[in-house]
Design a protein around this motif. Sequence first.
Motif, short mmCIF file in Angstrom:
data_model
loop_
_atom_site.label_atom_id
_atom_site.label_comp_id
_atom_site.label_asym_id
_atom_site.label_seq_id
_atom_site.Cartn_x
_atom_site.Cartn_y
_atom_site.Cartn_z
N PRO A 48 -26.45 100.34 -12.43
CA PRO A 48 -27.79 99.81 -12.15
C PRO A 48 -28.41 99.09 -13.36
O PRO A 48 -29.10 98.08 -13.20
N ALA A 49 -28.13 99.59 -14.56
CA ALA A 49 -28.65 98.91 -15.76
C ALA A 49 -28.02 97.53 -15.91
O ALA A 49 -28.71 96.56 -16.26
N VAL A 50 -26.71 97.43 -15.64
CA VAL A 50 -26.04 96.14 -15.71
C VAL A 50 -26.65 95.18 -14.69
O VAL A 50 -26.90 94.01 -14.98
N SER A 51 -26.96 95.68 -13.50
CA SER A 51 -27.60 94.85 -12.48
C SER A 51 -28.95 94.34 -12.96
O SER A 51 -29.29 93.17 -12.74
N GLN A 52 -29.71 95.19 -13.63
CA GLN A 52 -31.01 94.76 -14.16
C GLN A 52 -30.83 93.70 -15.25
O GLN A 52 -31.57 92.71 -15.29
N HIS A 53 -29.85 93.90 -16.12
CA HIS A 53 -29.58 92.90 -17.15
C HIS A 53 -29.13 91.58 -16.54
O HIS A 53 -29.52 90.50 -17.00
N LEU A 54 -28.31 91.65 -15.50
CA LEU A 54 -27.88 90.43 -14.82
C LEU A 54 -29.05 89.70 -14.18
O LEU A 54 -29.09 88.48 -14.16
N LYS A 55 -30.02 90.44 -13.68
CA LYS A 55 -31.23 89.82 -13.11
C LYS A 55 -31.96 89.03 -14.19
O LYS A 55 -32.40 87.90 -13.96
N VAL A 56 -32.09 89.62 -15.38
CA VAL A 56 -32.76 88.92 -16.48
C VAL A 56 -31.98 87.66 -16.85
O VAL A 56 -32.58 86.58 -17.03
N LEU A 57 -30.66 87.78 -16.96
CA LEU A 57 -29.85 86.61 -17.30
C LEU A 57 -29.91 85.54 -16.22
O LEU A 57 -29.96 84.35 -16.52
N THR A 58 -29.95 85.97 -14.97
CA THR A 58 -30.05 85.02 -13.86
C THR A 58 -31.42 84.34 -13.86
O THR A 58 -31.52 83.12 -13.72
N ASP A 59 -32.47 85.12 -14.05
CA ASP A 59 -33.82 84.55 -14.11
C ASP A 59 -33.98 83.57 -15.27
O ASP A 59 -34.72 82.60 -15.17
N ALA A 60 -33.28 83.82 -16.37
CA ALA A 60 -33.34 82.93 -17.53
C ALA A 60 -32.47 81.69 -17.35
O ALA A 60 -32.54 80.76 -18.15
N GLY A 61 -31.64 81.69 -16.30
CA GLY A 61 -30.79 80.54 -16.04
C GLY A 61 -29.44 80.59 -16.73
O GLY A 61 -28.71 79.62 -16.72
N LEU A 62 -29.09 81.72 -17.33
CA LEU A 62 -27.81 81.82 -18.02
C LEU A 62 -26.68 82.30 -17.12
O LEU A 62 -25.51 82.11 -17.46
N ALA A 63 -27.01 82.96 -16.03
CA ALA A 63 -25.99 83.47 -15.12
C ALA A 63 -26.35 83.07 -13.70
O ALA A 63 -27.49 82.75 -13.39
N ARG A 64 -25.33 83.11 -12.86
CA ARG A 64 -25.56 82.85 -11.43
C ARG A 64 -24.70 83.81 -10.64
O ARG A 64 -23.68 84.29 -11.12
N ALA A 65 -25.14 84.08 -9.44
CA ALA A 65 -24.41 84.98 -8.55
C ALA A 65 -23.88 84.18 -7.37
O ALA A 65 -24.57 83.32 -6.83
N THR A 66 -22.66 84.48 -6.99
CA THR A 66 -22.03 83.85 -5.84
C THR A 66 -21.51 84.95 -4.93
O THR A 66 -20.82 85.87 -5.40
N ALA A 67 -21.86 84.87 -3.66
CA ALA A 67 -21.40 85.88 -2.70
C ALA A 67 -19.97 85.56 -2.29
O ALA A 67 -19.62 84.43 -1.98
N ARG A 68 -19.14 86.61 -2.32
CA ARG A 68 -17.76 86.54 -1.81
C ARG A 68 -17.58 87.76 -0.94
O ARG A 68 -17.38 88.86 -1.44
N GLY A 69 -17.67 87.56 0.34
CA GLY A 69 -17.63 88.70 1.26
C GLY A 69 -18.86 89.55 1.03
O GLY A 69 -19.97 89.05 1.02
N ASN A 70 -18.66 90.86 0.81
CA ASN A 70 -19.81 91.73 0.60
C ASN A 70 -20.06 91.99 -0.89
O ASN A 70 -20.86 92.86 -1.23
N ARG A 71 -19.41 91.23 -1.77
CA ARG A 71 -19.61 91.38 -3.21
C ARG A 71 -20.28 90.15 -3.78
O ARG A 71 -20.13 89.05 -3.25
#
Length: 113
Positions: A48-71
């Motif tokens: 869950p902490a990694v998910s929160q950090h990924l949210k910060v990185l995504t909000d800052a524009g450094l990361a993006r999420a792509t759906a592949r199936g249910n992941r």
Amino acid sequence: MTDRPSTPAAPDIFAALADPTRRAIVEALRAGPQPVGVLAGGLPVSRPAVSQHLKVLTDAGLARATARGNRRYYSLAPEGVESLRRYLDTLWDDALAAFARAADEKAEAKARE
């Protein structure tokens, strides 16, 4: 599916990179897209902490999420990295210009002696 289409601002990026765990995540993402579970496996924090950090990185524009199936796979966002590079280039350009001015001033002062 991309979480952040706009170009990120340098202050947001620096704020996101201020945390060592987020920097470690960015380093891990350099190897390519990864799901949260894989990222969490290499870090001393919970999933869950990694998910929160990924949210910060995504909000800052450094990361993006792509759906592949249910992941969701996270990757570095090229536009965020490019924005950071452009900002750092301006700092470098300013430093080089200041160096050139100082060298010119020193040369002029030496010529007046």
